[in-house]
Design a protein around this motif. Structure first.
Motif, PDB file in Angstrom:
ATOM      1  N   GLU A   4     -10.503  10.637   8.942  1.00  0.00           N
ATOM      2  CA  GLU A   4     -11.179   9.334   9.015  1.00  0.00           C
ATOM      3  C   GLU A   4     -12.232   9.203   7.920  1.00  0.00           C
ATOM      4  N   ALA A   5     -12.960  10.295   7.648  1.00  0.00           N
ATOM      5  CA  ALA A   5     -13.960  10.267   6.574  1.00  0.00           C
ATOM      6  C   ALA A   5     -13.293  10.028   5.225  1.00  0.00           C
ATOM      7  N   ALA A   6     -12.118  10.634   5.022  1.00  0.00           N
ATOM      8  CA  ALA A   6     -11.381  10.427   3.770  1.00  0.00           C
ATOM      9  C   ALA A   6     -10.890   8.990   3.658  1.00  0.00           C
ATOM     10  N   LEU A   7     -10.492   8.398   4.779  1.00  0.00           N
ATOM     11  CA  LEU A   7     -10.068   6.998   4.764  1.00  0.00           C
ATOM     12  C   LEU A   7     -11.244   6.083   4.416  1.00  0.00           C
ATOM     13  N   ASP A   8     -12.429   6.420   4.912  1.00  0.00           N
ATOM     14  CA  ASP A   8     -13.631   5.659   4.523  1.00  0.00           C
ATOM     15  C   ASP A   8     -13.823   5.723   3.016  1.00  0.00           C
ATOM     16  N   LEU A   9     -13.641   6.924   2.462  1.00  0.00           N
ATOM     17  CA  LEU A   9     -13.813   7.137   1.029  1.00  0.00           C
ATOM     18  C   LEU A   9     -12.770   6.335   0.237  1.00  0.00           C
ATOM     19  N   ALA A  10     -11.522   6.393   0.670  1.00  0.00           N
ATOM     20  CA  ALA A  10     -10.454   5.643  -0.011  1.00  0.00           C
ATOM     21  C   ALA A  10     -10.728   4.149   0.039  1.00  0.00           C
TER      22      ALA A  10
ATOM     23  N   LEU B  48       0.876  -1.167   0.000  1.00  0.00           N
ATOM     24  CA  LEU B  48       0.000   0.000   0.000  1.00  0.00           C
ATOM     25  C   LEU B  48       0.915   1.219   0.000  1.00  0.00           C
ATOM     26  N   VAL B  49       0.926   1.943  -1.107  1.00  0.00           N
ATOM     27  CA  VAL B  49       1.721   3.159  -1.224  1.00  0.00           C
ATOM     28  C   VAL B  49       0.815   4.343  -0.888  1.00  0.00           C
ATOM     29  N   VAL B  50       1.249   5.158   0.081  1.00  0.00           N
ATOM     30  CA  VAL B  50       0.495   6.368   0.425  1.00  0.00           C
ATOM     31  C   VAL B  50       1.401   7.575   0.207  1.00  0.00           C
ATOM     32  N   ASP B  51       0.927   8.493  -0.590  1.00  0.00           N
ATOM     33  CA  ASP B  51       1.655   9.719  -0.919  1.00  0.00           C
ATOM     34  C   ASP B  51       0.903  10.876  -0.269  1.00  0.00           C
ATOM     35  N   ILE B  52       1.410  11.334   0.871  1.00  0.00           N
ATOM     36  CA  ILE B  52       0.737  12.397   1.626  1.00  0.00           C
ATOM     37  C   ILE B  52       1.260  13.742   1.139  1.00  0.00           C
ATOM     38  N   GLY B  53       0.475  14.383   0.297  1.00  0.00           N
ATOM     39  CA  GLY B  53       0.882  15.657  -0.275  1.00  0.00           C
ATOM     40  C   GLY B  53       0.343  16.833   0.510  1.00  0.00           C
ATOM     41  N   GLY B  54       0.367  17.995  -0.131  1.00  0.00           N
ATOM     42  CA  GLY B  54      -0.136  19.199   0.519  1.00  0.00           C
ATOM     43  C   GLY B  54      -1.646  19.283   0.457  1.00  0.00           C
ATOM     44  N   GLY B  55      -2.216  18.938  -0.716  1.00  0.00           N
ATOM     45  CA  GLY B  55      -3.660  19.066  -0.894  1.00  0.00           C
ATOM     46  C   GLY B  55      -4.401  17.751  -0.870  1.00  0.00           C
ATOM     47  N   SER B  56      -3.722  16.665  -1.230  1.00  0.00           N
ATOM     48  CA  SER B  56      -4.399  15.377  -1.316  1.00  0.00           C
ATOM     49  C   SER B  56      -3.460  14.260  -0.881  1.00  0.00           C
ATOM     50  N   THR B  57      -4.061  13.095  -0.644  1.00  0.00           N
ATOM     51  CA  THR B  57      -3.282  11.896  -0.343  1.00  0.00           C
ATOM     52  C   THR B  57      -3.724  10.808  -1.314  1.00  0.00           C
TER      53      THR B  57
ATOM     54  N   ALA C  87       1.688  14.563   9.901  1.00  0.00           N
ATOM     55  CA  ALA C  87       1.995  13.430  10.782  1.00  0.00           C
ATOM     56  C   ALA C  87       0.714  12.740  11.242  1.00  0.00           C
ATOM     57  N   LEU C  88      -0.340  13.525  11.491  1.00  0.00           N
ATOM     58  CA  LEU C  88      -1.608  12.933  11.921  1.00  0.00           C
ATOM     59  C   LEU C  88      -2.250  12.120  10.799  1.00  0.00           C
ATOM     60  N   VAL C  89      -2.110  12.573   9.559  1.00  0.00           N
ATOM     61  CA  VAL C  89      -2.609  11.788   8.429  1.00  0.00           C
ATOM     62  C   VAL C  89      -1.895  10.436   8.376  1.00  0.00           C
ATOM     63  N   LEU C  90      -0.568  10.449   8.518  1.00  0.00           N
ATOM     64  CA  LEU C  90       0.199   9.200   8.495  1.00  0.00           C
ATOM     65  C   LEU C  90      -0.227   8.272   9.626  1.00  0.00           C
ATOM     66  N   LEU C  91      -0.322   8.804  10.843  1.00  0.00           N
ATOM     67  CA  LEU C  91      -0.715   7.984  11.987  1.00  0.00           C
ATOM     68  C   LEU C  91      -2.104   7.390  11.781  1.00  0.00           C
ATOM     69  N   SER C  92      -3.026   8.178  11.276  1.00  0.00           N
ATOM     70  CA  SER C  92      -4.400   7.703  11.067  1.00  0.00           C
ATOM     71  C   SER C  92      -4.435   6.539  10.082  1.00  0.00           C
ATOM     72  N   ILE C  93      -3.615   6.630   9.036  1.00  0.00           N
ATOM     73  CA  ILE C  93      -3.542   5.546   8.047  1.00  0.00           C
ATOM     74  C   ILE C  93      -3.001   4.282   8.704  1.00  0.00           C
TER      75      ILE C  93
END
Length: 313
Positions: free
Chosen positions: A196-202, A137-146, A282-288
């Motif tokens: 979390e809502a975005a993770l549901d969407l992904a 699972l490759v996650v690219d955490i950018g400025g506007g999107s992941t 960092a919070l986006v990474l931890l949430s994933i």
């Protein structure tokens, strides 16, 4: 060998790679790799437009990159633009400016295309790593999107969602034009709910639970890795393919969210342009990691930029 130049223009930074590529061997030899924080996405989530000062910062970096590309004599150039320029009403102004400076038209790519490039760049050299289980699972955490991409030797599923370090910071942590220093509990909770809502969407598109190895890309992830490794300065060679455990990521994320601007800036490996947005990243990474149960993240310095280079080679 083919000498290529790749430019990746994101929401927070613009990056250049000039490299010699050998498709027959899968070898990509860096000649020049650089990054400039331009914050192209400044205010886009709120206004829907690219700010004049953000455009000028980006065009200044393009002029610098044009000189580097000419100096190295790159045979082929590809300029890819991502989240901020996808969202902006005045993106034609951006396109014209880049074309005038670099002589190539920026391709405002879709989130799915962005995901494909990120996966290729991050995993091409992982082939043969016996201790890394597939699928990745490759996650690219950018400025506007992941971008979330699951695959083994090829992409199986991908999804781009609108959570990135700049967007989350501007949406949840900015009050009266300033980043709250440090954020309140309510602000952090609202940001976490958005993630979390975005993770549901992904997860509707990408089978997150099937991943066996998490590979993390981009500045938020590499900065967390630099902090975890205790580096006295940013060191790409030490960060590349480092493995950071979930507990360590949680500790760093919690500390960054509790820290003041000055405390975050004091980390010796912290780029000044990331100080305001690193806590959100960092919070986006931890949430994933918590969502998929990943015990560690494999950090890659090779990402969408390398994928763009391969696409022109």
């Amino acid at each position: 060998m083919t000498r290529v130049a790749a430019v990746d223009c994101g929401t927070n930074s613009i990056r250049l790679l000039v490299a010699d590529a050998d498709p027959a061997t899968g070898e990509l030899v860096d000649l020049d790799r650089r990054m400039t924080i331009v914050r192209l996405g400044q205010g886009v989530d709120r206004t829907g437009r690219l700010a004049p000062e953000a455009l000028e910062r980006t065009f200044a970096a393009c002029r610098e990159y044009a000189a580097v590309i000419k100096e190295h004599g790159a045979e082929r150039v590809r300029f890819v633009a991502t989240s901020a320029s996808r969202d902006a009403e005045n993106r034609e102004e951006f396109v014209r400016g880049v074309l005038d400076i670099l002589g190539v038209e920026p391709e405002v790519i879709s989130g799915d295309q962005e995901a494909e490039f990120s996966f290729t760049g991050a995993t091409k050299e992982l082939t043969g790593s016996d201790d890394l289980a597939k699928p990745y699972l490759v996650v690219d955490i950018g400025g506007g999107s992941t971008e979330f991409v699951v695959g083994d030797d090829r992409v199986r599923a991908a999804r781009s969602v609108d959570v990135g370090c700049v967007r989350m910071t501007e949406r949840h942590l900015v009050v009266d034009g300033k980043v709250t220093d440090p954020p309140t509990g309510a602000q952090i909770a609202a940001m976490r709910a958005d993630i979390e809502a975005a993770l549901d969407l992904a997860g509707e598109t990408v089978p997150l639970a099937e991943a066996r190895t998490l590979v993390g890309l981009a500045g938020s992830v590499t900065t967390v890795a630099a902090i975890a490794l205790g580096l006295d300065e940013y060191d790409s060679a030490r960060i590349h393919h480092s493995r950071i455990g979930r507990d360590r990521v949680k500790g760093i994320s919690d500390a960054l969210l509790k820290a003041t601007h000055a405390q975050r800036a004091a980390h010796p490996a912290m780029h000044p342009g990331r100080v305001d947005v690193i806590a959100a990243g960092a919070l986006v990474l931890l949430s994933i990691m918590e969502r998929i149960g990943a015990e560690e993240v494999v950090v890659s310095e090779h990402d969408i930029l390398d994928g763009i280079a391969w696409s022109v080679a």
